[in-house]
Design an enzyme around this catalytic site. Structure first.
Site, PDB file in Angstrom:
ATOM      1  N   CYS A 118      12.043 -20.590  18.720  1.00 31.53           N
ATOM      2  CA  CYS A 118      10.656 -20.327  19.139  1.00 31.53           C
ATOM      3  C   CYS A 118      10.181 -18.960  18.650  1.00 31.53           C
ATOM      4  O   CYS A 118       9.006 -18.630  18.776  1.00 31.53           O
ATOM      5  CB  CYS A 118      10.533 -20.398  20.647  1.00 31.53           C
ATOM      6  SG  CYS A 118      11.494 -21.707  21.388  1.00 31.53           S
ATOM      7  N   HIS A 137       2.032 -24.084  22.892  1.00 31.12           N
ATOM      8  CA  HIS A 137       3.234 -23.499  22.301  1.00 31.12           C
ATOM      9  C   HIS A 137       3.688 -24.315  21.095  1.00 31.12           C
ATOM     10  O   HIS A 137       4.664 -25.051  21.155  1.00 31.12           O
ATOM     11  CB  HIS A 137       4.324 -23.449  23.387  1.00 31.12           C
ATOM     12  CG  HIS A 137       5.621 -22.825  22.962  1.00 31.12           C
ATOM     13  ND1 HIS A 137       5.734 -21.936  21.897  1.00 31.12           N
ATOM     14  CD2 HIS A 137       6.872 -22.950  23.466  1.00 31.12           C
ATOM     15  CE1 HIS A 137       7.009 -21.573  21.774  1.00 31.12           C
ATOM     16  NE2 HIS A 137       7.716 -22.180  22.698  1.00 31.12           N
TER      17      HIS A 137
END
Lengths: 132, 385
Positions: B83, B332
């Site tokens: 991420c 996200h």
């Protein structure tokens, strides 16, 4: 998980085998090739007793697809008596019966079945300790 | 090393982009940034992405995106750090320009998580954890975060509802960000009743599966006059790592990589935490916001939920966080997230955030992009020129 990969992990999954550093004595699970503490490459295998206490826990209601049919199931970080934390599923315990600090012990249980015709994969889980 | 600046920014809305493939999302954001910079070409491209191989059966994004953007012969490479891929790609672009190797470089973060069903992307996302000892025994990403949250609640005596201010604030801000995935507010009551995912984490603690791309164009600070774009100084962009397994950390509720990268960033920028005007936090789950704020030196250990309840992190508070909605509200798109944070921080520094989101008097804006359960962390500081 493919069979060769699982086979490679057999001493960890069935025997909780990690490493102990010959130089500084630090014990690790999973096993290491270099000691994270003193950077020595002199390590020997070390079998953990499988006893410890719950450090943290969770009950899973939405899982990765392989584990979908098992929900709800519980997981924990267990502080092993010999020092390290280990990540594990919990067995033989309901979501409301788990507490931080509770003594637990390792058992061998089914981790998952790889489809209807695939192999069944076994490994460690931890359950509330039966004896002192 | 030369000082660097962001001269152009670009982004696509964060959505479920069923109509667009990865290459198109990336090219849209990249060219938006190049036009914003008032530039016509770039010498190098750094693509932040985590899952194109697993979900779109497409790797080699450096060459692919450079080709489709119309720069088929430039230096171009994909950077992967789960991420944190987005900001890790920015770091490489910054280094390339700072070192004098390139005169103009771009970083584009892009992710398409909706190529398959949610369950499949969940499994792919779990590859950021330890495959042999976490994911393959039944731990999703939410599960790892739940272990941190449960312990945090135990150590500091918090209950579930004490975390409500984080997602409530994220949605509060996201409603004014046209590029956000969730443009509506939520209440504490909704939060407390949300579907459980991995107790104590529920659906409203969790950032959504989404698609998007964001891009930055980076040049030497001394050359900003040659471009039409509004420049923002990059005062720091620092990366650090920690153990891949949560269980191998000295203290699983301290984000050591966040501490290290934040300290390095403060040192590089020559500032203190109190000098920061706003903080784009990596709120993939509510607990990570708390840990990130604490690791960065904005709160003592165990105090972040208390500060959130006091309104410290609101747009008009002492340290506004997730001002465009954060990961929870904006969305996200994994490998793009770190670049979105920097695009948003740059808008705040330029003074071009939407009215209701613009923080007064922004001099220094900080972003923190976190990979895995905290194994890679990139902290960046942008400064008004």
């Amino acid at each position: 998980m493919d069979i060769p990969r699982y086979w490679r992990l057999r001493n960890q999954r069935y025997r909780l085998e990690g490493t102990e550093c010959i130089e500084c004595g630090q014990r690790n699970f999973p096993p290491r090739c270099i000691c994270p503490h003193c950077k020595s490459d002199s390590l020997k295998s070390f079998r953990f007793s499988g006893r410890g206490t719950v450090y943290s826990f969770s009950t899973i209601y939405q899982a990765l697809d392989t584990f979908d049919k098992d929900i709800p199931y519980s997981i924990a970080l267990v502080k092993l008596d010999e020092g390290p934390l280990i990540t594990t599923q919990l067995a033989d315990v309901g979501p409301d019966e788990i507490q931080i600090g509770q003594p637990v012990e390792m058992v061998i249980r089914k981790i998952y079945e790889d489809g209807e015709n695939g192999p069944i994969q076994y490994g460690y889980k931890f359950r509330p300790a039966l004896k002192e | 090393m030369r000082q660097t600046a962001i001269i152009g920014i670009g982004q696509t809305p964060v959505r479920e982009h069923w109509d667009y493939p990865i290459r198109q999302l990336a090219v849209q954001a990249l060219w938006a940034a190049i036009k914003d910079a008032g530039a016509k070409h770039i010498e190098g491209l750094f693509v932040g992405n985590m899952l194109s191989g697993a979900l779109a059966e497409q790797e080699h994004l450096g060459a692919l995106i450079a080709d489709y953007a119309g720069f088929p012969c430039i230096e171009a490479v994909k950077v992967e750090a789960a991420c944190a891929s987005g900001a890790a790609a920015v770091r490489q672009a910054v280094l390339a320009v700072a070192s004098g190797h390139l005169e103009i470089a771009a970083a584009v973060g892009v992710e398409k998580l909706t190529e398959f069903s949610g369950k499949f992307s969940g499994k792919a996302l779990a590859t950021a954890a330890d495959a042999d000892y976490e994911a393959s025994i039944g731990l999703s990403f939410a599960a790892l975060n739940a272990l941190m949250m449960q312990r945090y609640m135990y150590e500091y005596g918090y209950s579930k509802e004490d975390f409500a201010p984080f997602p409530v604030l994220a949605h509060q801000n996201a409603q004014y960000n046209p590029n956000a995935m969730f443009r509506y507010p939520i209440t504490k009551e909704q939060y407390l009743k949300a579907k459980p995912i991995a107790d104590p984490i529920n659906l409203l603690d969790s950032s959504p599966i989404s698609d998007g791309a964001a891009a930055l164009v980076i040049v030497p600070l001394k050359n900003i006059q040659s471009f039409g774009g509004s420049a923002v100084k990059i005062s720091a962009c620092e990366i650090a790592t920690d153990t891949i397994g949560l269980d191998n950390r000295e203290n699983p509720i301290v984000l050591k990589a966040a501490q290290k990268s934040a300290q390095a960033a403060y040192k590089t920028a020559g500032i203190q935490p109190r000098d920061i005007s706003l903080f784009e936090a990596h709120d993939a789950f509510s607990i990570i916001t708390a840990l990130s704020v604490e690791a960065s030196g904005f709160a003592n250990a165990g105090k972040a939920p208390k500060l959130a309840a006091d309104g410290v992190f609101n747009i008009n508070g002492r340290l506004p966080i997730s001002t465009f909605g954060g990961l929870k509200g904006r969305g996200h798109p994994v490998g793009a997230t770190g670049v979105y944070q920097l695009v948003e921080a740059a808008k705040q520094v330029r003074g071009t955030a939407p009215d209701k989101l613009q923080v007064d008097d922004v001099r220094l804006a900080m972003t923190q992009n976190i990979g895995g359960s905290g194994a890679t962390v990139v902290t960046s500081i942008l400064e008004k020129i």
